[in-house]
Design an enzyme around this catalytic site. Structure first.
Site, PDB file in Angstrom:
ATOM      1  N   GLY A  18       0.815  -1.212   0.000  1.00  0.00           N
ATOM      2  CA  GLY A  18       0.000   0.000   0.000  1.00  0.00           C
ATOM      3  C   GLY A  18       0.847   1.259   0.000  1.00  0.00           C
ATOM      4  O   GLY A  18       0.641   2.162  -0.826  1.00  0.00           O
ATOM      5  N   LYS A 145       7.599   2.414  13.235  1.00  0.00           N
ATOM      6  CA  LYS A 145       6.627   2.830  14.251  1.00  0.00           C
ATOM      7  C   LYS A 145       7.061   2.462  15.678  1.00  0.00           C
ATOM      8  O   LYS A 145       6.897   3.243  16.587  1.00  0.00           O
ATOM      9  CB  LYS A 145       5.269   2.183  13.950  1.00  0.00           C
ATOM     10  CG  LYS A 145       4.688   2.688  12.631  1.00  0.00           C
ATOM     11  CD  LYS A 145       3.211   2.476  12.505  1.00  0.00           C
ATOM     12  CE  LYS A 145       2.862   1.049  12.187  1.00  0.00           C
ATOM     13  NZ  LYS A 145       1.469   0.930  11.698  1.00  0.00           N
ATOM     14  N   GLU A 215       0.934  -5.213  11.948  1.00  0.00           N
ATOM     15  CA  GLU A 215       1.695  -4.508  12.992  1.00  0.00           C
ATOM     16  C   GLU A 215       0.744  -3.852  13.991  1.00  0.00           C
ATOM     17  O   GLU A 215       1.055  -3.757  15.181  1.00  0.00           O
ATOM     18  CB  GLU A 215       2.648  -3.489  12.358  1.00  0.00           C
ATOM     19  CG  GLU A 215       3.790  -4.189  11.633  1.00  0.00           C
ATOM     20  CD  GLU A 215       4.703  -3.235  10.864  1.00  0.00           C
ATOM     21  OE1 GLU A 215       4.978  -2.142  11.360  1.00  0.00           O
ATOM     22  OE2 GLU A 215       5.126  -3.611   9.754  1.00  0.00           O
ATOM     23  N   HIS A 219      -0.382  -4.808  18.609  1.00  0.00           N
ATOM     24  CA  HIS A 219      -0.591  -3.953  19.788  1.00  0.00           C
ATOM     25  C   HIS A 219      -1.828  -4.346  20.590  1.00  0.00           C
ATOM     26  O   HIS A 219      -2.061  -3.787  21.660  1.00  0.00           O
ATOM     27  CB  HIS A 219      -0.761  -2.488  19.350  1.00  0.00           C
ATOM     28  CG  HIS A 219       0.494  -1.860  18.823  1.00  0.00           C
ATOM     29  ND1 HIS A 219       1.452  -1.311  19.653  1.00  0.00           N
ATOM     30  CD2 HIS A 219       0.950  -1.697  17.577  1.00  0.00           C
ATOM     31  CE1 HIS A 219       2.440  -0.836  18.912  1.00  0.00           C
ATOM     32  NE2 HIS A 219       2.161  -1.058  17.651  1.00  0.00           N
TER      33      HIS A 219
HETATM   34  P1  NAD Z   1       2.387  -3.994   2.771  1.00  0.00           P
HETATM   35  O1  NAD Z   1       2.236  -5.292   3.478  1.00  0.00           O
HETATM   36  O2  NAD Z   1       1.208  -3.478   2.001  1.00  0.00           O
HETATM   37  O3  NAD Z   1       3.613  -4.064   1.754  1.00  0.00           O
HETATM   38  C1  NAD Z   1       4.879  -4.498   2.114  1.00  0.00           C
HETATM   39  C2  NAD Z   1       5.712  -4.698   0.847  1.00  0.00           C
HETATM   40  O4  NAD Z   1       7.022  -5.120   1.217  1.00  0.00           O
HETATM   41  C3  NAD Z   1       5.159  -5.780  -0.098  1.00  0.00           C
HETATM   42  O5  NAD Z   1       5.283  -5.328  -1.435  1.00  0.00           O
HETATM   43  C4  NAD Z   1       6.092  -6.963   0.138  1.00  0.00           C
HETATM   44  O6  NAD Z   1       6.201  -7.821  -0.991  1.00  0.00           O
HETATM   45  C5  NAD Z   1       7.398  -6.235   0.399  1.00  0.00           C
HETATM   46  N1  NAD Z   1       8.374  -7.075   1.092  1.00  0.00           N
HETATM   47  C6  NAD Z   1       8.182  -7.855   2.173  1.00  0.00           C
HETATM   48  N2  NAD Z   1       9.339  -8.492   2.487  1.00  0.00           N
HETATM   49  C7  NAD Z   1      10.265  -8.110   1.571  1.00  0.00           C
HETATM   50  C8  NAD Z   1      11.628  -8.425   1.328  1.00  0.00           C
HETATM   51  N3  NAD Z   1      12.290  -9.276   2.124  1.00  0.00           N
HETATM   52  N4  NAD Z   1      12.252  -7.843   0.284  1.00  0.00           N
HETATM   53  C9  NAD Z   1      11.614  -6.975  -0.529  1.00  0.00           C
HETATM   54  N5  NAD Z   1      10.316  -6.623  -0.354  1.00  0.00           N
HETATM   55  C10 NAD Z   1       9.663  -7.188   0.678  1.00  0.00           C
HETATM   56  O7  NAD Z   1       2.920  -2.892   3.818  1.00  0.00           O
HETATM   57  P2  NAD Z   1       2.302  -1.447   4.105  1.00  0.00           P
HETATM   58  O8  NAD Z   1       0.976  -1.627   4.761  1.00  0.00           O
HETATM   59  O9  NAD Z   1       2.455  -0.621   2.896  1.00  0.00           O
HETATM   60  O10 NAD Z   1       3.283  -0.921   5.281  1.00  0.00           O
HETATM   61  C11 NAD Z   1       4.655  -0.691   5.078  1.00  0.00           C
HETATM   62  C12 NAD Z   1       5.287  -0.194   6.379  1.00  0.00           C
HETATM   63  O11 NAD Z   1       4.791   1.116   6.676  1.00  0.00           O
HETATM   64  C13 NAD Z   1       4.940  -1.048   7.602  1.00  0.00           C
HETATM   65  O12 NAD Z   1       6.110  -1.344   8.318  1.00  0.00           O
HETATM   66  C14 NAD Z   1       4.037  -0.162   8.427  1.00  0.00           C
HETATM   67  O13 NAD Z   1       4.155  -0.338   9.813  1.00  0.00           O
HETATM   68  C15 NAD Z   1       4.553   1.214   8.065  1.00  0.00           C
HETATM   69  N6  NAD Z   1       3.574   2.281   8.373  1.00  0.00           N
HETATM   70  C16 NAD Z   1       4.001   3.377   9.069  1.00  0.00           C
HETATM   71  C17 NAD Z   1       3.107   4.374   9.408  1.00  0.00           C
HETATM   72  C18 NAD Z   1       3.559   5.587  10.176  1.00  0.00           C
HETATM   73  O14 NAD Z   1       2.765   6.498  10.401  1.00  0.00           O
HETATM   74  N7  NAD Z   1       4.813   5.675  10.607  1.00  0.00           N
HETATM   75  C19 NAD Z   1       1.770   4.264   9.036  1.00  0.00           C
HETATM   76  C20 NAD Z   1       1.363   3.158   8.308  1.00  0.00           C
HETATM   77  C21 NAD Z   1       2.284   2.164   7.976  1.00  0.00           C
END
Ligand code: NAD
Length: 353
Positions: A18, A145, A215, A219
């Site tokens: 995403g 996070k 994630e 929690h």
């Molecule tokens: P997601 O599950 O939609 O996508 C993760 C992507 O990483 C996928 O394309 C997957 O194939 C890839 N991936 C996984 N392992 C891999 C590897 N070993 N090598 C290469 N690619 C790999 O994730 P998301 O929902 O987009 O979230 C991504 C991160 O953003 C999460 O860690 C989430 O906690 C963080 N996030 C942070 C905040 C914030 O406010 N700080 C808010 C939302 C999400």
């Protein structure tokens, strides 16, 4: 830092879920940035001349296959990997270790946006360590996070400095945008008592943000990072079925606490409280996202500043926007020979054109 649109900053995006896809789209709207590569867990799409973010953002499932479908082209075997080229310069191929593949090509990027899952806590710090050990001077931004994950990132400071690299950590929405807002809010007070973050996120479908949801589940009372990581998609669906898709989270272990303590906003981690409501079935925000900082002024008055995000702004807008702003700050730091690991509270983000 290249802010000259004729010489855009060359970016690699790690993760094409995403947030990785949202990053690809937003980068495509910025003159100062060029998307040079993106990977998921199974493959890489790369082009030195720049990739179009739109078809990448439309891909569902496997990145390489989705990219091929979006481009309407067939694949061919090249160099042991299944490759497809829409122009001769675009490569899209499956491989065992996409991150290793991008490390091998690190000379082709200036900066890296990390949008990977962080399960377990040490996964993303481990990725940064791999890049740093390879020795290419780069700028990284992550949207980590958890407090323990950000602690691990700070422990990499000597290694990152040796690599003449810069890491901006915890630079999404929370921590990120809201923790930075708390630093500004603190300036009115002689003493800060409490920082309360209460976020609301609405997404139509949890499968578009699997890592974020897993994630968040970690929690919930009775869950851990390890337990959430081990859950199958069916387990997650069953849990969400019981709650009508809504997760209410309180007392989250979020690095806003550590990042605010680091710059003197609070003395104790316990002064920062993070929670929120995630609706995984409706895109409308279930509650507005707020950061409220309460303190005592020099005249002895107790008061609060509240920072409220617009309800129409999505999680992707509020995570990737700040991440790219901090990335630009990271390039600014590197240009001034300031290397190491820094948090979102230590510098203001810049604005990428
Ligand atoms: P997601 O599950 O939609 O996508 C993760 C992507 O990483 C996928 O394309 C997957 O194939 C890839 N991936 C996984 N392992 C891999 C590897 N070993 N090598 C290469 N690619 C790999 O994730 P998301 O929902 O987009 O979230 C991504 C991160 O953003 C999460 O860690 C989430 O906690 C963080 N996030 C942070 C905040 C914030 O406010 N700080 C808010 C939302 C999400």
């Amino acid at each position: 830092m290249s802010t000259n649109p004729s010489q855009p900053v060359r970016l690699a995006v790690l993760g094409a879920g995403g947030l990785g896809k949202a990053a690809a789209r937003i980068i495509g709207m910025k003159q100062e940035l060029r998307l040079a590569a993106i990977c998921d867990s199974r493959g890489v799409v790369a082009c030195a001349e720049g990739l179009d973010g739109e078809p990448l953002a439309q891909c569902s499932g496997d990145l390489v296959e989705g990219y091929r479908r979006a481009e309407g082209e067939g694949g061919h075997e090249a160099g042991g990997a299944l490759a497809v080229a829409t122009t001769t310069a675009v490569e899209a191929f499956h491989c065992e270790d996409p991150i290793g593949e991008l490390i091998a090509r690190a000379g082709a990027f200036d900066a890296v946006v990390v949008a990977l899952p962080n399960l377990p806590n040490e996964f993303i710090p481990g990725v940064i360590e791999r890049f740093a050990r390879a020795g290419h001077p780069l700028v990284f931004v992550d949207v980590l996070k958890r407090t323990r994950a950000v602690e691990r990132m700070f422990a990499l400071d000597p290694l990152v400095r040796d690599a003449r690299s810069v890491v901006l950590t915890g630079c999404g929405a929370t921590p990120g945008l809201l923790a930075a807002a708390a630093v500004l809010a603190a300036q009115s007070f002689i003493e800060v008592e409490q920082v309360d973050i209460w976020w609301g996120v609405g997404i139509a479908n949890w499968e578009a943000y699997k890592a974020t949801i897993r994630e968040d589940i970690a929690h919930l009372p009775g869950y851990t990072v390890e337990r959430a990581k081990a859950m199958t998609d069916a387990d997650v669906n069953a849990l969400l079925e019981r709650t009508d898709g809504v997760l209410t989270l309180r007392g989250m272990e979020h690095a806003d606490d550590l990042l605010l303590q680091r710059v003197g906003v609070v003395d104790d981690l316990g002064q920062v409280e993070v929670g929120g409501v995630m609706d995984t079935r409706r895109p409308k925000k279930p509650v507005s996202t707020t950061m409220t900082l309460t303190g005592i002024t020099f005249e002895g008055k107790r008061s609060s500043h509240t920072f409220i995000l617009g309800d129409e702004t999505t999680m992707a807008a509020n995570v990737i926007g700040p991440a790219l702003g901090y990335l630009k700050r990271g390039l600014w730091l590197k240009e001034r020979n300031l290397f190491g690991v820094f948090g979102c509270t230590e510098f203001l983000p810049m604005v990428v054109k």
